[in-house]
Design a protein around this motif. Structure first.
Motif, PDB file in Angstrom:
ATOM      1  N   ILE A   3      38.470  18.214  46.302  1.00 32.16           N
ATOM      2  CA  ILE A   3      37.590  19.343  46.017  1.00 32.16           C
ATOM      3  C   ILE A   3      38.349  20.292  45.103  1.00 32.16           C
ATOM      4  N   THR A   4      37.786  20.619  43.975  1.00 29.91           N
ATOM      5  CA  THR A   4      38.458  21.479  43.005  1.00 29.91           C
ATOM      6  C   THR A   4      37.883  22.886  43.024  1.00 29.91           C
ATOM      7  N   ALA A   5      38.628  23.794  42.436  1.00 33.64           N
ATOM      8  CA  ALA A   5      38.165  25.183  42.336  1.00 33.64           C
ATOM      9  C   ALA A   5      36.826  25.264  41.627  1.00 33.64           C
ATOM     10  N   SER A   6      36.639  24.416  40.622  1.00 33.39           N
ATOM     11  CA  SER A   6      35.376  24.468  39.872  1.00 33.39           C
ATOM     12  C   SER A   6      34.192  24.057  40.747  1.00 33.39           C
ATOM     13  N   MET A   7      34.444  23.308  41.817  1.00 32.56           N
ATOM     14  CA  MET A   7      33.373  22.921  42.725  1.00 32.56           C
ATOM     15  C   MET A   7      33.071  24.028  43.737  1.00 32.56           C
ATOM     16  N   LEU A   8      34.099  24.730  44.205  1.00 35.09           N
ATOM     17  CA  LEU A   8      33.923  25.728  45.252  1.00 35.09           C
ATOM     18  C   LEU A   8      33.654  27.125  44.726  1.00 35.09           C
ATOM     19  N   LEU A   9      34.133  27.441  43.560  1.00 31.61           N
ATOM     20  CA  LEU A   9      33.942  28.783  43.027  1.00 31.61           C
ATOM     21  C   LEU A   9      32.467  29.159  42.913  1.00 31.61           C
ATOM     22  N   PRO A  10      31.588  28.264  42.469  1.00 36.14           N
ATOM     23  CA  PRO A  10      30.167  28.644  42.434  1.00 36.14           C
ATOM     24  C   PRO A  10      29.629  29.024  43.818  1.00 36.14           C
ATOM     25  N   VAL A  11      30.135  28.399  44.871  1.00 35.00           N
ATOM     26  CA  VAL A  11      29.712  28.744  46.227  1.00 35.00           C
ATOM     27  C   VAL A  11      30.115  30.178  46.540  1.00 35.00           C
ATOM     28  N   CYS A  12      31.380  30.536  46.253  1.00 34.01           N
ATOM     29  CA  CYS A  12      31.859  31.899  46.497  1.00 34.01           C
ATOM     30  C   CYS A  12      31.098  32.903  45.630  1.00 34.01           C
ATOM     31  N   SER A  13      30.874  32.547  44.383  1.00 34.30           N
ATOM     32  CA  SER A  13      30.165  33.438  43.473  1.00 34.30           C
ATOM     33  C   SER A  13      28.728  33.660  43.924  1.00 34.30           C
ATOM     34  N   TRP A  14      28.037  32.578  44.316  1.00 31.66           N
ATOM     35  CA  TRP A  14      26.656  32.708  44.797  1.00 31.66           C
ATOM     36  C   TRP A  14      26.614  33.596  46.029  1.00 31.66           C
ATOM     37  N   ARG A  15      27.566  33.408  46.935  1.00 28.15           N
ATOM     38  CA  ARG A  15      27.593  34.199  48.162  1.00 28.15           C
ATOM     39  C   ARG A  15      27.884  35.664  47.847  1.00 28.15           C
ATOM     40  N   ALA A  16      28.704  35.926  46.849  1.00 28.29           N
ATOM     41  CA  ALA A  16      28.965  37.307  46.441  1.00 28.29           C
ATOM     42  C   ALA A  16      27.702  37.929  45.869  1.00 28.29           C
ATOM     43  N   THR A  17      27.044  37.216  44.960  1.00 33.73           N
ATOM     44  CA  THR A  17      25.833  37.717  44.323  1.00 33.73           C
ATOM     45  C   THR A  17      24.740  38.005  45.352  1.00 33.73           C
ATOM     46  N   ASP A  57      35.485  33.784  38.190  1.00 31.15           N
ATOM     47  CA  ASP A  57      36.448  32.692  38.164  1.00 31.15           C
ATOM     48  C   ASP A  57      37.468  32.875  39.285  1.00 31.15           C
ATOM     49  N   VAL A  58      38.411  31.940  39.379  1.00 34.38           N
ATOM     50  CA  VAL A  58      39.419  31.987  40.443  1.00 34.38           C
ATOM     51  C   VAL A  58      40.253  33.258  40.331  1.00 34.38           C
ATOM     52  N   ALA A  59      40.563  33.687  39.128  1.00 34.64           N
ATOM     53  CA  ALA A  59      41.347  34.914  38.947  1.00 34.64           C
ATOM     54  C   ALA A  59      40.612  36.125  39.517  1.00 34.64           C
ATOM     55  N   ALA A  60      39.308  36.182  39.323  1.00 35.13           N
ATOM     56  CA  ALA A  60      38.510  37.288  39.868  1.00 35.13           C
ATOM     57  C   ALA A  60      38.476  37.226  41.392  1.00 35.13           C
ATOM     58  N   LEU A  61      38.346  36.025  41.943  1.00 33.12           N
ATOM     59  CA  LEU A  61      38.371  35.863  43.396  1.00 33.12           C
ATOM     60  C   LEU A  61      39.743  36.245  43.943  1.00 33.12           C
ATOM     61  N   GLN A  62      40.803  35.852  43.250  1.00 30.19           N
ATOM     62  CA  GLN A  62      42.160  36.211  43.681  1.00 30.19           C
ATOM     63  C   GLN A  62      42.343  37.723  43.655  1.00 30.19           C
ATOM     64  N   ALA A  63      41.767  38.397  42.675  1.00 29.12           N
ATOM     65  CA  ALA A  63      41.856  39.858  42.598  1.00 29.12           C
ATOM     66  C   ALA A  63      41.182  40.518  43.803  1.00 29.12           C
ATOM     67  N   VAL A  64      40.036  39.980  44.228  1.00 30.68           N
ATOM     68  CA  VAL A  64      39.349  40.494  45.419  1.00 30.68           C
ATOM     69  C   VAL A  64      40.235  40.296  46.640  1.00 30.68           C
ATOM     70  N   ILE A  65      40.802  39.111  46.776  1.00 28.42           N
ATOM     71  CA  ILE A  65      41.671  38.804  47.915  1.00 28.42           C
ATOM     72  C   ILE A  65      42.908  39.691  47.902  1.00 28.42           C
ATOM     73  N   ASP A  66      43.521  39.869  46.740  1.00 26.07           N
ATOM     74  CA  ASP A  66      44.716  40.723  46.637  1.00 26.07           C
ATOM     75  C   ASP A  66      44.387  42.158  47.013  1.00 26.07           C
ATOM     76  N   SER A  67      43.227  42.631  46.618  1.00 26.00           N
ATOM     77  CA  SER A  67      42.806  43.985  46.957  1.00 26.00           C
ATOM     78  C   SER A  67      42.683  44.154  48.471  1.00 26.00           C
ATOM     79  N   VAL A  68      42.097  43.163  49.132  1.00 24.83           N
ATOM     80  CA  VAL A  68      41.977  43.200  50.599  1.00 24.83           C
ATOM     81  C   VAL A  68      43.365  43.198  51.226  1.00 24.83           C
ATOM     82  N   ASP A  69      44.230  42.302  50.761  1.00 25.20           N
ATOM     83  CA  ASP A  69      45.580  42.220  51.323  1.00 25.20           C
ATOM     84  C   ASP A  69      46.326  43.541  51.159  1.00 25.20           C
ATOM     85  N   ASN A  70      46.228  44.152  49.985  1.00 21.21           N
ATOM     86  CA  ASN A  70      46.889  45.434  49.745  1.00 21.21           C
ATOM     87  C   ASN A  70      46.344  46.519  50.665  1.00 21.21           C
ATOM     88  N   SER A  71      45.032  46.522  50.869  1.00 24.13           N
ATOM     89  CA  SER A  71      44.406  47.508  51.740  1.00 24.13           C
ATOM     90  C   SER A  71      44.859  47.327  53.184  1.00 24.13           C
TER      91      SER A  71
END
Length: 104
Positions: A3-17, A57-71
Motif C-alpha cells: 500500500i503506497t502513500a498515493s493509495m492512502l492519501l486520497p482517503v485522508c484527504s477525503w476524510r479531511a474535506t 499531499d504527504v507533506a501537508a499531512l505530515q505538517a498537520v501531524i507535526d502541529s499536533v505533536d508540537n501542541s
C-alpha cells in the motif's frame, strides 16, 4: 500488495474535506510511506485531520501531524510547570504558540 502513500492519501484527504475521521487510525497512518507520527496522539490527529479543508499531499499531512505533536508536547510542558509550581523557562511565547488556543 504494497500500500503506497498515493493509495492512502486520497482517503485522508477525503476524510479531511468531509470532516469524517472514521477509518483514520494508526494503522492507516502507518501504511503511508514516509509519514512519521506518535501513535499516542491518534485521537488528536483525527480531530486535526477533520478540521482541515483538504490535505494535498504527504507533506501537508505530515505538517498537520507535526502541529499536533508540537501542541501536545507544549501542553505537557505547561501541565508539568503547573504541577511542579515552577514556570521558570517553561512558559514562553514559543510554548504557548504551539497550543491551538494561544496565538501569540
Amino acid at each position: 500488495m504494497l500500500i503506497t502513500a498515493s493509495m492512502l492519501l486520497p482517503v485522508c484527504s477525503w476524510r479531511a474535506t468531509n470532516s469524517d475521521v472514521n477509518g483514520i487510525s494508526n494503522a492507516t497512518l502507518g501504511n503511508i510511506l514516509g509519514l512519521t507520527f506518535d501513535g499516542a496522539n491518534e485521537t488528536a490527529y483525527q480531530a486535526a485531520i477533520a478540521a482541515e479543508a483538504s490535505i494535498a499531499d504527504v507533506a501537508a499531512l505530515q505538517a498537520v501531524i507535526d502541529s499536533v505533536d508540537n501542541s501536545v508536547d507544549a501542553f505537557a510542558s505547561v501541565q508539568l510547570a503547573a504541577t511542579d509550581s515552577n514556570v521558570n523557562g517553561v512558559i514562553s511565547q514559543c510554548h504557548l504558540r504551539e497550543i491551538p488556543r494561544f496565538n501569540l
